[in-house]
Write a protein that holds these residues in place. Structure first.
Motif, short mmCIF file in Angstrom:
data_model
loop_
_atom_site.label_atom_id
_atom_site.label_comp_id
_atom_site.label_asym_id
_atom_site.label_seq_id
_atom_site.Cartn_x
_atom_site.Cartn_y
_atom_site.Cartn_z
N ILE A 30 0.83 -1.21 0.00
CA ILE A 30 0.00 0.00 0.00
C ILE A 30 0.86 1.26 0.00
N ASP A 31 2.10 1.14 -0.41
CA ASP A 31 2.98 2.29 -0.56
C ASP A 31 2.29 3.30 -1.49
N PRO A 32 2.04 4.51 -1.03
CA PRO A 32 1.32 5.48 -1.87
C PRO A 32 2.04 5.82 -3.17
N ASN A 33 3.36 5.66 -3.21
CA ASN A 33 4.10 5.92 -4.44
C ASN A 33 3.61 5.03 -5.59
N LYS A 34 3.08 3.85 -5.24
CA LYS A 34 2.63 2.92 -6.27
C LYS A 34 1.28 3.31 -6.87
N SER A 35 0.66 4.34 -6.32
CA SER A 35 -0.64 4.77 -6.83
C SER A 35 -0.53 5.99 -7.75
N VAL A 36 0.69 6.51 -7.93
CA VAL A 36 0.86 7.75 -8.69
C VAL A 36 0.36 7.61 -10.13
N ALA A 37 0.68 6.51 -10.80
CA ALA A 37 0.27 6.34 -12.20
C ALA A 37 -1.26 6.32 -12.33
N ALA A 38 -1.92 5.63 -11.40
CA ALA A 38 -3.39 5.59 -11.45
C ALA A 38 -3.98 6.96 -11.16
N ARG A 39 -3.37 7.66 -10.22
CA ARG A 39 -3.84 9.02 -9.90
C ARG A 39 -3.70 9.94 -11.11
N LYS A 40 -2.58 9.82 -11.79
CA LYS A 40 -2.38 10.64 -12.99
C LYS A 40 -3.44 10.34 -14.03
N GLU A 41 -3.73 9.06 -14.18
CA GLU A 41 -4.74 8.63 -15.14
C GLU A 41 -6.12 9.20 -14.79
N LEU A 42 -6.40 9.28 -13.49
CA LEU A 42 -7.69 9.79 -13.02
C LEU A 42 -7.71 11.30 -12.87
N LYS A 43 -6.58 11.95 -13.24
CA LYS A 43 -6.46 13.41 -13.17
C LYS A 43 -6.60 13.91 -11.73
N LEU A 44 -5.91 13.23 -10.82
CA LEU A 44 -5.82 13.64 -9.43
C LEU A 44 -4.40 14.10 -9.14
N ALA A 45 -4.18 14.69 -7.98
CA ALA A 45 -2.85 15.13 -7.60
C ALA A 45 -1.90 13.94 -7.56
N THR A 46 -0.65 14.16 -7.96
CA THR A 46 0.31 13.05 -8.07
C THR A 46 1.56 13.21 -7.21
N THR A 47 1.62 14.24 -6.39
CA THR A 47 2.76 14.42 -5.51
C THR A 47 2.45 13.83 -4.14
N VAL A 48 3.19 12.81 -3.74
CA VAL A 48 2.95 12.17 -2.45
C VAL A 48 3.26 13.17 -1.34
N PRO A 49 2.33 13.39 -0.40
CA PRO A 49 2.61 14.31 0.70
C PRO A 49 3.88 13.90 1.44
N ALA A 50 4.64 14.88 1.90
CA ALA A 50 5.94 14.63 2.51
C ALA A 50 5.85 13.66 3.69
N ALA A 51 4.81 13.81 4.52
CA ALA A 51 4.68 12.94 5.69
C ALA A 51 4.50 11.48 5.30
N GLU A 52 3.73 11.23 4.24
CA GLU A 52 3.52 9.87 3.79
C GLU A 52 4.77 9.32 3.11
N ALA A 53 5.41 10.15 2.30
CA ALA A 53 6.61 9.72 1.61
C ALA A 53 7.69 9.30 2.61
N GLU A 54 7.76 10.00 3.73
CA GLU A 54 8.78 9.71 4.75
C GLU A 54 8.53 8.35 5.38
N VAL A 55 7.25 8.03 5.63
CA VAL A 55 6.91 6.76 6.27
C VAL A 55 7.37 5.59 5.41
N TRP A 56 7.05 5.64 4.12
CA TRP A 56 7.40 4.51 3.26
C TRP A 56 8.86 4.55 2.78
N ALA A 57 9.51 5.68 2.95
CA ALA A 57 10.92 5.75 2.57
C ALA A 57 11.79 5.05 3.60
N GLY A 58 11.29 4.96 4.84
CA GLY A 58 12.08 4.35 5.91
C GLY A 58 12.05 2.86 5.87
#
Length: 292
Positions: free
Chosen positions: A264-292
């Motif tokens: 459920i890493d949010p980075n893996k949803s970026v392509a689908a979000r782009k396709e759906l015309k939603l925001a594609t920048t993972v919020p910093a707080a979420e990116a930090e969680v999955w980066a660790g």
């Protein structure tokens, strides 16, 4: 009215705005200062008059305080907060207390914020949910309203945070995605280590698996290639969360949990979000969680 984090209070309705007196500054500066002060006075409204969509500046400039009046400003101007929703606390004869009011607002304001701005990835960095709530004194006058708002502890907001109208596919995706991460964080076990609270971690895994099942089912109605890939990935992740939920020991849990959490890493949803015309920048707080 007072403002509390992800909380409104009243002691009276009064406000004083000081205009700069003529001093060493030039005449033009004094006139400009007087105009700014007069504009601020003209924009003062009772804190009870806040309505969804209003952009405002607290007179105190603080995020935890009592407010009597507030400056309503055009959303195009820099501002400290925007009202995203409101609701009435069920009428009670006696003031339930600040803590009880906070419990109600903590539960309901995020829901109001989600309606106002469904895609949290599109919010500016640092924006968080706050709320104005009744005090004991204002309760005695009939105040039952809670005004939910987005604001920042530092810096200003720019423009309205109100989302444009979204299509059914966008709303379905956001509803399911939000529910998954809500299930993850709302059911966070008390122990820092799985060995300290295996039952608690298993309950969390069960909650996430349930939310994922609903999310996957809703995504099945979206006929888009990248969204289909994401659905398959999340379906696999749901299976891992179910394995974790039924684990008989910590080793078995660890094996499932690693794949489940990564799934459920949010980075893996970026392509689908782009396709759906939603925001594609993972919020910093979420990116930090999955980066660790």
């Amino acid at each position: 009215m007072s403002l509390g984090a992800t909380s409104r209070s009243l002691r009276g309705i009064s406000v004083a705005v000081a205009l700069l007196a003529v001093g060493a500054a030039g005449c033009a500066d004094v006139v400009d200062s007087a105009k700014d002060g007069a504009k601020k006075v003209a924009r003062q409204r009772s804190v009870f008059s806040l309505a969804p969509g209003d952009c405002y500046n607290p007179n105190s400039g603080a995020t935890e305080t009592e407010e009597f009046a507030i400056e309503i400003v055009p959303c195009a101007e820099p501002h400290e907060g925007q009202v995203v929703g409101e609701f009435e606390i069920d009428d009670k004869k006696a003031f339930p207390g600040d803590d009880a009011v906070a419990v109600i607002a903590d539960e309901r304001c995020p829901v109001e914020a989600q309606k106002f701005a469904p895609d949290t990835w599109a919010l500016p960095a640092g924006a968080d949910v706050f709320y104005y709530h009744p005090t004991k004194e204002s309760w005695a006058t009939g105040d039952r309203a809670v005004s939910c708002a987005y604001t920042k502890e530092s810096g200003k907001l720019s423009g309205s945070l109100k989302s444009d109208a979204m299509n059914p596919d966008q709303l379905a995706y956001l509803k399911g995605s939000t529910a998954v991460y809500d299930a993850l964080w709302a059911n966070q076990p008390e122990g820092d280590q799985i060995e300290d609270d295996l039952p608690g971690y298993k309950l969390q895994a069960k909650a996430v698996a349930t939310a994922l099942d609903a999310h996957v089912q809703a995504l099945g109605d979206i006929e888009q290639p990248e969204t289909g890939k994401l659905r398959a990935q999340l379906e696999k992740a749901a299976g891992e969360w179910k394995k974790a939920a039924s684990a008989g020991d910590t080793d078995t849990f660890y094996l499932a949990y690693d794949a489940a959490f990564t799934g459920i890493d949010p980075n893996k949803s970026v392509a689908a979000r782009k396709e759906l015309k939603l925001a594609t920048t993972v919020p910093a707080a979420e990116a930090e969680v999955w980066a660790g």
